[in-house]
Design an enzyme around this catalytic site. Structure first.
Site, mmCIF file in Angstrom:
data_model
loop_
_atom_site.group_PDB
_atom_site.id
_atom_site.type_symbol
_atom_site.label_atom_id
_atom_site.label_comp_id
_atom_site.label_asym_id
_atom_site.label_seq_id
_atom_site.Cartn_x
_atom_site.Cartn_y
_atom_site.Cartn_z
ATOM 1 N N THR A 41 0.832 -1.219 0.004
ATOM 2 C CA THR A 41 0.053 0.115 0.007
ATOM 3 C C THR A 41 0.819 1.053 0.096
ATOM 4 O O THR A 41 0.468 2.185 -0.561
ATOM 5 C CB THR A 41 -0.933 -0.038 1.353
ATOM 6 N N SER B 72 1.068 -7.103 -1.269
ATOM 7 C CA SER B 72 1.802 -8.079 -0.212
ATOM 8 C C SER B 72 0.843 -9.429 -0.211
ATOM 9 O O SER B 72 1.159 -10.636 0.206
ATOM 10 C CB SER B 72 2.040 -7.762 1.200
ATOM 11 N N THR C 160 1.009 -4.467 4.274
ATOM 12 C CA THR C 160 0.942 -4.874 5.544
ATOM 13 C C THR C 160 0.233 -6.048 5.850
ATOM 14 O O THR C 160 0.294 -6.821 6.795
ATOM 15 C CB THR C 160 -0.112 -3.716 6.273
ATOM 16 N N ASP C 161 -0.523 -6.890 4.482
ATOM 17 C CA ASP C 161 -1.214 -8.041 4.639
ATOM 18 C C ASP C 161 -0.519 -9.078 5.032
ATOM 19 O O ASP C 161 -0.948 -10.015 5.966
ATOM 20 C CB ASP C 161 -1.945 -8.212 3.335
#
Length: 368
Positions: A57, A101, A134-135
């Site tokens: 992101t 990610s 961040t996933d």
């Protein structure tokens, strides 16, 4: 108009005679060319930090056609968007990838680990910042934490709001990550995940909120530290770190979550599909029902290593219950209990352990 140059000359002469030679430079709009070497010397004294960009992101903008965020921003663009970064460190950028990610794999993390190690092995490099989505950041940071050979600081950071957001959090997170790498207060932490000012251990960190900027937490283990006003405040030391060699290839390990009424079919399928190991996210302190217990015994009979983790956020898997599928029975039958390691990370650790030790039960159990 002719009076302006005369007034300027008289002003400089007056300041020089009354306040000293340096006053004319301070009062002027620009310093003379002779001051440039001092700035360069100051820059050379700054630490060298390598920023490895992988996407996520932080490197995405909203596509006007679809309305969704997509990868568009390079690592160089990320650096250019952070005011004051050049006052902290000299920056080198490595554009490793530019993907969301959710598309990350253990094989890509293996390549990332090699790229980060190559940077850290250069004597002049003080540390590395990895920008990442961040996933799967909690998993990726843990994979590198287990496989990097250097003890220099490595900070994973990213963003919850993309670069086209009216309130992007990426620039501030990147600034703090570089600040942390350069701080003497952040030594011996291994790989960390640092966003929104909070510093988390790669082993303990979890993503806990789908959209809020305050999403990464370490639960009952607590944060390692916090960054505010240009300072890294150290709260805790790193409690535990597992280090393993990075293999050329990674074995196939399945990750399954059990549930009420589970018939064990997915466990049996994973075995028949060629999995060398299976991590089962059990319930409570690490339990499965009777049907899954039968499937686990089938897996063990085929030489498949089975690790039991838990869906519960806090606490550890414990050999407490003695009924069919209870943690005590699972351990007695040869399963490995994951302790306090979340299931997704237990899968990565099992992959690395199998690659290094094979199905050696004693050595694998020691990892957890």
């Amino acid at each position: 108009m002719a009076r302006t140059p005369i007034l300027a000359i008289l002003t400089v002469l007056f300041l020089t005679l009354t306040l000293g030679p340096g006053a004319a430079i301070t009062a002027g709009a620009a310093a003379p060319q002779g001051s440039a070497p001092a700035a360069k010397n100051g820059a050379k004294a700054l630490p060298l930090v390598v920023v490895v960009s992988t996407g996520g992101t932080i490197a995405e903008k909203t596509d006007p056609k679809t309305g969704g965020a997509v990868p568009t921003v390079s690592g160089d663009d990320l650096i250019a968007a952070v005011p004051g970064l050049a006052t902290l460190a000299r920056i080198e950028v490595v554009n490793y990838s530019n993907i969301d990610s959710s598309q990350m794999t253990p094989e890509r993390w293996a390549g990332l680990s090699r790229a980060v190690d190559a940077a850290l092995n250069r004597p002049e490099v003080g540390g590395v910042v990895v920008t990442h989505g961040t996933d799967t950041m909690a998993e990726g940071s843990f994979f590198l934490d287990a496989t990097l050979t250097s003890d220099k600081p490595v900070v994973f950071t990213g963003a919850m709001n993309d670069a086209s957001s009216p309130f992007p959090d990426g620039p501030g997170n990147l600034y703090n990550a570089v600040l942390q790498v350069c701080s003497p207060n952040s030594r011996d932490w291994g790989v960390t995940v640092t966003l929104n000012g909070y510093i988390n251990s790669a082993r303990d960190v979890r993503k806990t909120q789908t959209t809020n900027v305050q999403t990464f937490e370490s639960g009952e283990k607590g944060y390692l530290g916090y960054i505010t006003s240009g300072t890294v405040s150290r709260f805790n030391d790193r409690l535990r770190r597992v280090r393993l060699p990075l293999p050329e290839t990674l074995p196939k390990v399945a990750f399954l979550a059990t549930y009420a009424g589970d018939d064990g079919a997915f466990v049996r399928h994973a075995v028949d599909d060629g999995a060398k190991g299976i991590v089962i996210n059990g319930v409570g302190s690490g339990n499965v029902n009777e049907a899954v217990y039968g499937a686990v015994k089938y897996a063990l009979s085929k030489g498949v290593v089975v690790v039991i983790s838990t869906t519960v956020y806090y606490g550890s898997v414990e050999p407490v219950y003695g009924d069919l599928g209870g943690g005590l029975m699972l351990e007695k039958d040869g399963c490995i209990l994951a302790g306090d390691l979340p299931g997704q990370k237990a899968r990565l650790l099992l992959m690395l352990g199998l690659a290094g030790y094979g199905p050696d039960a004693a050595k694998l159990k020691a990892l957890f």
